[in-house]
Design a protein around this motif. Structure first.
Motif, mmCIF file in Angstrom:
data_model
loop_
_atom_site.group_PDB
_atom_site.id
_atom_site.type_symbol
_atom_site.label_atom_id
_atom_site.label_comp_id
_atom_site.label_asym_id
_atom_site.label_seq_id
_atom_site.Cartn_x
_atom_site.Cartn_y
_atom_site.Cartn_z
ATOM 1 N N GLY A 22 0.799 -1.216 0.000
ATOM 2 C CA GLY A 22 0.000 0.000 0.000
ATOM 3 C C GLY A 22 0.833 1.269 0.000
ATOM 4 N N LEU A 23 2.129 1.142 0.336
ATOM 5 C CA LEU A 23 3.023 2.305 0.350
ATOM 6 C C LEU A 23 3.754 2.500 -0.972
ATOM 7 N N GLU A 24 3.578 1.589 -1.912
ATOM 8 C CA GLU A 24 4.283 1.695 -3.196
ATOM 9 C C GLU A 24 3.963 3.025 -3.873
ATOM 10 N N THR A 25 5.004 3.658 -4.390
ATOM 11 C CA THR A 25 4.852 4.972 -5.014
ATOM 12 C C THR A 25 5.035 4.933 -6.526
ATOM 13 N N PHE A 26 5.433 3.786 -7.046
ATOM 14 C CA PHE A 26 5.662 3.654 -8.484
ATOM 15 C C PHE A 26 5.048 2.341 -8.982
ATOM 16 N N GLU A 27 4.705 2.322 -10.256
ATOM 17 C CA GLU A 27 4.180 1.106 -10.854
ATOM 18 C C GLU A 27 5.296 0.204 -11.365
ATOM 19 N N THR A 28 6.417 0.804 -11.748
ATOM 20 C CA THR A 28 7.533 0.029 -12.285
ATOM 21 C C THR A 28 8.847 0.492 -11.670
ATOM 22 N N VAL A 29 9.843 -0.374 -11.726
ATOM 23 C CA VAL A 29 11.180 -0.024 -11.241
ATOM 24 C C VAL A 29 11.767 1.099 -12.081
ATOM 25 N N GLN A 30 11.464 1.107 -13.383
ATOM 26 C CA GLN A 30 11.980 2.158 -14.254
ATOM 27 C C GLN A 30 11.491 3.526 -13.804
ATOM 28 N N GLU A 31 10.229 3.623 -13.384
ATOM 29 C CA GLU A 31 9.711 4.891 -12.887
ATOM 30 C C GLU A 31 10.472 5.334 -11.641
ATOM 31 N N MET A 32 10.762 4.386 -10.759
ATOM 32 C CA MET A 32 11.533 4.706 -9.563
ATOM 33 C C MET A 32 12.939 5.182 -9.931
ATOM 34 N N ASP A 33 13.567 4.488 -10.881
ATOM 35 C CA ASP A 33 14.909 4.875 -11.317
ATOM 36 C C ASP A 33 14.904 6.290 -11.895
ATOM 37 N N ASN A 34 13.878 6.613 -12.666
ATOM 38 C CA ASN A 34 13.787 7.952 -13.253
ATOM 39 C C ASN A 34 13.685 9.018 -12.170
ATOM 40 N N ALA A 35 12.862 8.760 -11.153
ATOM 41 C CA ALA A 35 12.711 9.720 -10.061
ATOM 42 C C ALA A 35 14.014 9.873 -9.283
ATOM 43 N N THR A 36 14.710 8.752 -9.073
ATOM 44 C CA THR A 36 15.999 8.789 -8.376
ATOM 45 C C THR A 36 17.006 9.606 -9.163
ATOM 46 N N ASN A 37 17.045 9.387 -10.480
ATOM 47 C CA ASN A 37 17.968 10.137 -11.327
ATOM 48 C C ASN A 37 17.665 11.628 -11.304
ATOM 49 N N LEU A 60 20.967 5.907 -3.664
ATOM 50 C CA LEU A 60 21.165 4.847 -4.653
ATOM 51 C C LEU A 60 21.025 3.469 -4.021
ATOM 52 N N LYS A 61 21.569 3.312 -2.830
ATOM 53 C CA LYS A 61 21.471 2.023 -2.144
ATOM 54 C C LYS A 61 20.016 1.706 -1.787
ATOM 55 N N LEU A 62 19.278 2.708 -1.348
ATOM 56 C CA LEU A 62 17.862 2.502 -1.039
ATOM 57 C C LEU A 62 17.094 2.054 -2.275
ATOM 58 N N SER A 63 17.416 2.655 -3.416
ATOM 59 C CA SER A 63 16.709 2.277 -4.642
ATOM 60 C C SER A 63 17.007 0.831 -5.029
ATOM 61 N N ILE A 85 10.099 2.442 7.752
ATOM 62 C CA ILE A 85 10.100 2.086 6.339
ATOM 63 C C ILE A 85 10.481 3.339 5.559
ATOM 64 N N THR A 86 11.293 3.179 4.541
ATOM 65 C CA THR A 86 11.689 4.314 3.709
ATOM 66 C C THR A 86 10.981 4.237 2.369
ATOM 67 N N VAL A 87 10.324 5.314 1.984
ATOM 68 C CA VAL A 87 9.595 5.378 0.720
ATOM 69 C C VAL A 87 10.257 6.419 -0.175
ATOM 70 N N ILE A 88 10.639 6.020 -1.377
ATOM 71 C CA ILE A 88 11.189 6.965 -2.352
ATOM 72 C C ILE A 88 10.020 7.660 -3.040
ATOM 73 N N ASN A 89 10.052 8.982 -3.047
ATOM 74 C CA ASN A 89 8.927 9.746 -3.578
ATOM 75 C C ASN A 89 9.052 10.017 -5.074
ATOM 76 N N PRO A 90 7.924 10.157 -5.772
ATOM 77 C CA PRO A 90 7.949 10.551 -7.189
ATOM 78 C C PRO A 90 8.558 11.940 -7.351
ATOM 79 N N SER A 91 9.020 12.243 -8.543
ATOM 80 C CA SER A 91 9.716 13.509 -8.797
ATOM 81 C C SER A 91 8.884 14.729 -8.456
ATOM 82 N N HIS A 92 7.577 14.682 -8.730
ATOM 83 C CA HIS A 92 6.757 15.878 -8.506
ATOM 84 C C HIS A 92 6.679 16.249 -7.030
#
Length: 260
Positions: free
Chosen positions: A6-21, A38-41, A99-106
């Protein structure tokens, strides 16, 4: 498990990678903060964008003190790059590991866009990445200081003699001169050694990063330094490739519930 999903912020790993970048490119993060993000991702793929990694385990992975890790997590949270979600222990009570959640770019990019750093790691020229590039910059200096015959023009054939791949040269040639191309290939070598030492094919990631950087330049997203933006893009691409390599080698196996 459903709570984590329920805490997932992305549909795909690629979306997460893009936000991280995006975060790595736009924010003036310290090296420790970048390494931790980077390690969290890398450990946020089972539930995309969600990591149950404990501070102790994270500190061991990035080879930093727990105090430094906590300080870095606090700043990443303040910037909106991540969110730390506290967990209650269902049996013993009290607070457990967050728990650590990586947020979307916006959630963060619009808050504090920054000009790219002048040096690849946002550090002085004596930093680790700059030391890795020294051989390439010395080579450029040597080429410049050579006694050149009248009418001589440095061309890309000299770069091939220094090991710059022909395919990379063919990709960058329409956009930059030989000296600039040589400098960018030095960044490729340094970034590869730092972030993707297990990756064997570095040419395609380098070309992918260059094309992405050119696109960003065309859309006027690069405020100051093309080289710094290229480095940030490279770092993201190589991090993804390193994770793929480790996953294929079954080196990322860990207990996602305990972080051990």
């Amino acid at each position: 498990m459903e709570e984590l999903r329920g805490l997932e912020t992305f549909e795909t790993v690629q979306e997460m990678d893009n936000a991280t970048n995006e975060a790595l490119t736009y924010f003036d993060l310290k090296t420790s903060e970048r390494d931790i993000l980077l390690k969290l991702s890398q450990y946020s793929c089972k539930f995309v964008g969600v990591s149950y990694m404990k501070v102790r385990k994270l500190a061991q992975e990035v080879k930093l003190s727990e105090r430094t890790v906590k300080r870095a997590l606090k700043r990443l949270s303040e910037l909106g790059i991540i969110t730390r979600v506290k967990q209650l222990r269902p049996v013993r009570g009290g607070w457990g590991a967050s728990i650590t959640v990586i947020n979307p770019s916006h959630c963060h990019i619009e808050l504090a866009p920054r000009p790219e750093e002048e040096t690849p790691e946002g550090t002085s020229s004596k930093g680790a990445s700059s030391r890795n590039e020294t051989i390439y910059f010395k080579a450029i200096k040597i080429i410049k200081e050579l006694r050149q015959p009248e009418g001589f023009t440095l061309d890309y054939s000299y770069l091939e003699a220094y090991g710059v791949p022909a395919h990379f040269i063919g990709t960058v040639k329409p956009f930059i001169n030989p000296e600039e191309a040589f400098s960018l290939w030095g960044k490729v070598q340094a970034c590869w050694k730092r972030y993707a030492p297990d990756v064997t094919d570095i040419l395609e990631p380098a070309i992918q990063a260059f094309k992405a950087s050119v696109t960003a330049y065309k859309f006027k997203r690069i405020k100051r330094s093309f080289g710094a933006y290229f480095w940030g893009t490279l770092r993201g691409v190589f991090t993804v490739e390193q994770r793929k390599q480790l996953s294929a080698s079954n080196l990322l196996g860990w207990n996602w519930l305990t972080g051990d």
